[in-house]
Each structure stands twice: as structure tokens, then as C-alpha cells.
Design an enzyme around this catalytic site. Structure first.
Site, PDB file in Angstrom:
ATOM      1  N   LYS A  37      15.989   6.879   6.858  1.00 41.99           N
ATOM      2  CA  LYS A  37      16.266   5.757   5.947  1.00 41.99           C
ATOM      3  C   LYS A  37      15.235   5.738   4.817  1.00 41.99           C
ATOM      4  O   LYS A  37      14.191   6.392   4.929  1.00 41.99           O
ATOM      5  CB  LYS A  37      16.201   4.462   6.737  1.00 41.99           C
ATOM      6  CG  LYS A  37      14.845   4.232   7.386  1.00 41.99           C
ATOM      7  CD  LYS A  37      14.895   3.152   8.445  1.00 41.99           C
ATOM      8  CE  LYS A  37      13.521   2.974   9.061  1.00 41.99           C
ATOM      9  NZ  LYS A  37      13.554   2.053  10.194  1.00 41.99           N
ATOM     10  N   TYR A 262     -10.253  -3.536 -14.801  1.00 41.54           N
ATOM     11  CA  TYR A 262      -9.887  -4.957 -14.917  1.00 41.54           C
ATOM     12  C   TYR A 262     -10.837  -5.828 -14.121  1.00 41.54           C
ATOM     13  O   TYR A 262     -11.208  -5.485 -12.986  1.00 41.54           O
ATOM     14  CB  TYR A 262      -8.489  -5.188 -14.356  1.00 41.54           C
ATOM     15  CG  TYR A 262      -7.366  -4.785 -15.287  1.00 41.54           C
ATOM     16  CD1 TYR A 262      -7.220  -5.375 -16.543  1.00 41.54           C
ATOM     17  CD2 TYR A 262      -6.445  -3.820 -14.891  1.00 41.54           C
ATOM     18  CE1 TYR A 262      -6.178  -4.998 -17.380  1.00 41.54           C
ATOM     19  CE2 TYR A 262      -5.401  -3.448 -15.721  1.00 41.54           C
ATOM     20  CZ  TYR A 262      -5.272  -4.043 -16.962  1.00 41.54           C
ATOM     21  OH  TYR A 262      -4.248  -3.683 -17.790  1.00 41.54           O
TER      22      TYR A 262
HETATM   23  C1  LIG Z   1      13.001   2.800  11.257  1.00 44.87           C
HETATM   24  C2  LIG Z   1      13.539   2.716  12.593  1.00 44.87           C
HETATM   25  C3  LIG Z   1      13.152   3.629  13.584  1.00 44.87           C
HETATM   26  C4  LIG Z   1      12.063   4.656  13.391  1.00 44.87           C
HETATM   27  O1  LIG Z   1      10.815   4.015  13.592  1.00 44.87           O
HETATM   28  P1  LIG Z   1       9.414   4.778  13.498  1.00 44.87           P
HETATM   29  O2  LIG Z   1       8.438   3.759  13.917  1.00 44.87           O
HETATM   30  O3  LIG Z   1       9.249   5.174  12.080  1.00 44.87           O
HETATM   31  O4  LIG Z   1       9.491   5.940  14.413  1.00 44.87           O
HETATM   32  C5  LIG Z   1      13.776   3.555  14.820  1.00 44.87           C
HETATM   33  N1  LIG Z   1      14.718   2.613  15.064  1.00 44.87           N
HETATM   34  C6  LIG Z   1      15.089   1.707  14.138  1.00 44.87           C
HETATM   35  C7  LIG Z   1      16.112   0.700  14.481  1.00 44.87           C
HETATM   36  C8  LIG Z   1      14.508   1.717  12.882  1.00 44.87           C
HETATM   37  O5  LIG Z   1      14.875   0.797  11.980  1.00 44.87           O
END
Ligand SMILES: *Cc1c(COP(=O)(O)O)cnc(C)c1O
Length: 370
Positions: A37, A262
Site C-alpha cells: 500500500k 529560520y
Molecule cells: C499495513 C498493514 C500491514 C503491514 O504492516 P507492517 O507493520 O508494515 O508489517 C499488515 N496488515 C494490515 C491490515 C495493514 O494495514
């Protein structure tokens, strides 16, 4: 030649070896799915999924339909794609046409999917997500019970996977891990009465390292693929994946005691050599890095000076001989985990916010693939 953008190098071979490493840890028969994702955590979903496919990964998780469509069009058809964000209004047909599996996480989502299936008089496959303690998306236990009672008659429900998500997997001693495991296991028993073939999945990267009991039929790893340490406080068993080099735009030597950046929050002594580099908070160099920042040139540790700006930040290069043309802010020695602990931000955050202005370079077993 001076470049005005940084170079983000992504080692696809390292991602493959991280996947193989975790796969080898799993209990017999469990699958290792990849969370890709958010453009594979900012690293590049197409490149990552193709590289993982090549070493045997067939299950992938995205959040949006858009992300799923992009991958479906680019990958062989035996890839299984789960869409964690569920089905946007009226998009059921796209899921069916492209063979995408929606993850249904609320009663409403289930009802909408069932009425879509009813219209077509077909029980299209779906995944069910349960809330076992994360209290984010997911059906509560009572909702699951009601659903299972109701669907003994109308059977358009065809769950191929039931899943849940751990809230504290990176803290192995946290009691919620075991509670979630128990709740998930009981729910699985109930679901299997009606759907004996349903697959089960609980663990993310850190959850996988909690042991076999957490593996079920499939683990879903994201962070571990990209080299983020799954177990805070232990040595990271995974290979580093990312290198980020930011070009030096200007070098100056302080003529007198001078403030930098800044707010004039920091002053440097006369004679301090400073390098202004291309890369600021718009590029994922968080302002919090300004509190305790680290870079390297030729193995020499460097500190940033003053606040990070939107497009640039300044490093003290007094310790470097000659004029560096770039500074590395992420490499094998300055891992995402260092950035994370030094700056109290998550490796996940650092990774997903490495913005679009970098030139991305993909390397496979040493070879360049720009
Ligand atoms: C993003 C996600 C993962 C992966 O998690 P990590 O901690 O990056 O391994 C697994 N399951 C779901 C539902 C997620 O949203």
C-alpha cells in the site's frame, strides 16, 4: 554535475532477500504476503511487486482500489490482490472484473457487498476483517456473531480470508498481543464451522516475530520488506533497502559567529564549514530531524545545523576534507531505524514521506535500473 534533487536508491534484491528471510521463519504451510500500500511505503509499488513476484510472492495487500488496479494491470494473473480499504460506492463490478478481493471491515461494508452479490446472484469472494483490539477498522465480535447467524440462510457471503490486525506487535511483552491472539482464535473457530476452508491471517511484520502461534495461514508484512526493524531493541535481522543522497548546493565558511536558518535557533563559530543540501521537509526530511540530525559523507558522521526548511537543510562539514558534492542521510549505517530512534518518529513515517522530488534508482543484485 550539480543536481537539484536527491537520489533515492532502492535495492530490490534486498527487498527480495527480506521477503525470503521472513518466509523461511514461518510455520509450515503459512504464506508470506506483502503489504505494498501507499506505493509500497513510498518505495515504488510496481517495482517492488514485480521483484517479489520473481521470488515467489503471490499475495499482495493495497489500501485503495486505484492502487489495486495499477498492480492488476502490471502483474501476472495468479497474483492475489486484497484491497484493505473495501469497496467504494458502485465499484463492485470493478472488483469482480479484475478479480480483486475486498476486505470488508464493517457491517455496512458487508451488507453492501452482499446486496451487490445478491444482484448478480453470485457469492463473489471477499475477506473479512475483525476488530480484536486495535479498535480501528473491523467487525466486532458481536457483529460477527450476528452476521454468521444471519448468513446461514442467505449465502452470498463467501469469505476466502478472515483477518485481524495487532496493535502492539512491536512490544512482545505487551499483554494485548496474547489477548488479540485469543480473540482471533475464537472467532476463527466460529467462522470455520460455516466456512471450513477460510484462510486466516493475524500478523504484520512485528507480529510474525512473535512466534508460530501468530502465523496462521498467512502473515502480511510491510515494514520488514523495506528493512525496518520488526523488534525494537534487538538487532535488525533484515537487509537495508534504502540509500538517500542529497546534493550539496552551496558550501560556505562562517566569517564570524553566525546563526543558521529560520528562527536563528543555532549559531556556529567562526571558521565552521557549512553545506546547504537539497532536501527539506517537503521531501520527507522531517523538521524533527533538525533536533538531532545525522548525515554522512565518505563515512564521516555529520550533523545538521538549525531548522530544516521546506527545500533545504544545512550540515556542518567542518570535519570533511575537501568539498563533498552530496551528503547521505539514509544508508546502511544511518538506517531508517537510527532516524527513527534519534528523532522519535517512526521508520514508517520517514519512508512513506520520502517525497516525489527524488530521482529514484532501482538496483537489482548490484546492477542499475534507472
Ligand atoms: C499495513 C498493514 C500491514 C503491514 O504492516 P507492517 O507493520 O508494515 O508489517 C499488515 N496488515 C494490515 C491490515 C495493514 O494495514
Amino acid at each position: 554535475m550539480i543536481s537539484s534533487t536527491g537520489v533515492l536508491t532502492i535495492d530490490l534484491t534486498a527487498i527480495q532477500s527480506n521477503w525470503l528471510y521472513v518466509s523461511a521463519l514461518l510455520r509450515e504451510g503459512a504464506e508470506c504476503a506483502a503489504a505494498v500500500k501507499a506505493n509500497a511505503y513510498g518505495v515504488g509499488a510496481l517495482e517492488v511487486t514485480k521483484a517479489l513476484y520473481a521470488v515467489g510472492c503471490r499475495y499482495f495487500y493495497v489500501v485503495t482500489l486505484h492502487e489495486a488496479v495499477e498492480l492488476r494491470n502490471a502483474l501476472p494473473s495468479d497474483v492475489v490482490l486484497y484491497v484493505l480499504g473495501g469497496v467504494p460506492d458502485d465499484m463492485g463490478d470493478v472488483f469482480v472484473d479484475l478479480n480483486l478481493i475486498p476486505v470488508l471491515y464493517s457491517r455496512l461494508a458487508v451488507e453492501q457487498w452482499l446486496s451487490f452479490c445478491g444482484l448478480h446472484e453470485q457469492a463473489f469472494p471477499c475477506a473479512l476483517k475483525l476488530n480484536t483490539g486495535m479498535t480501528r477498522l473491523g467487525l466486532d465480535t458481536a457483529e460477527l456473531d450476528q452476521l454468521l447467524e444471519a448468513t446461514t440462510n442467505i449465502s452470498y457471503l463467501n469469505p476466502v480470508l478472515v483477518m485481524s490486525h495487532l496493535a502492539c506487535a512491536d512490544e512482545p511483552e505487551h499483554p494485548l498481543n496474547d489477548e488479540q491472539l485469543q480473540r482471533f482464535s475464537s472467532a476463527v473457530i466460529k467462522i470455520k464451522v460455516l466456512y471450513p476452508k477460510v484462510k486466516t491471517s493475524l500478523a504484520n511484520s512485528s507480529g510474525t516475530f512473535l512466534g508460530d502461534a501468530y502465523h496462521f495461514d498467512m502473515v502480511r508484512i510491510g515494514a520488514a520488506l523495506y528493512g525496518i526493524n520488526p523488534q525494537v531493541g534487538s538487532a535488525n535481522p533484515l537487509s537495508p533497502v534504502i540509500n538517500l543522497k542529497l546534493p550539496v548546493l552551496q558550501i560556505r565558511t562562517a566569517e564570524r559567529r553566525e546563526s543558521v536558518g529560520y528562527g536563528a535557533t543555532v549559531s556556529v563559530a567562526t571558521g565552521t564549514r557549512l553545506a546547504v543540501i537539497a532536501g527539506g521537509y517537503a521531501d520527507g526530511i522531517h523538521r524533527s530531524l533538525g533536533l538531532c540530525p545525522k548525515g554522512q559523507f565518505d563515512g564521516v558522521d555529520l550533523n545538521a545545523v538549525g531548522r530544516v526548511s521546506m527545500d533545504s537543510c544545512v550540515f556542518d562539514i567542518t570535519g570533511v576534507e575537501g568539498d563533498p558534492d552530496y551528503i547521505e542521510v539514509i544508508n546502511d549505517a544511518l538506517s531508517l531505524d537510527c532516524l527513527m530512534s534519534a528523532n522519535k518518529t517512526l521508520g514508517y513515517e520517514v519512508l512513506t514521506s520520502l517525497g516525489g522530488r527524488y530521482r529514484r534508482r532501482y538496483i537489482v543484485a548490484g546492477a542499475d535500473n534507472e
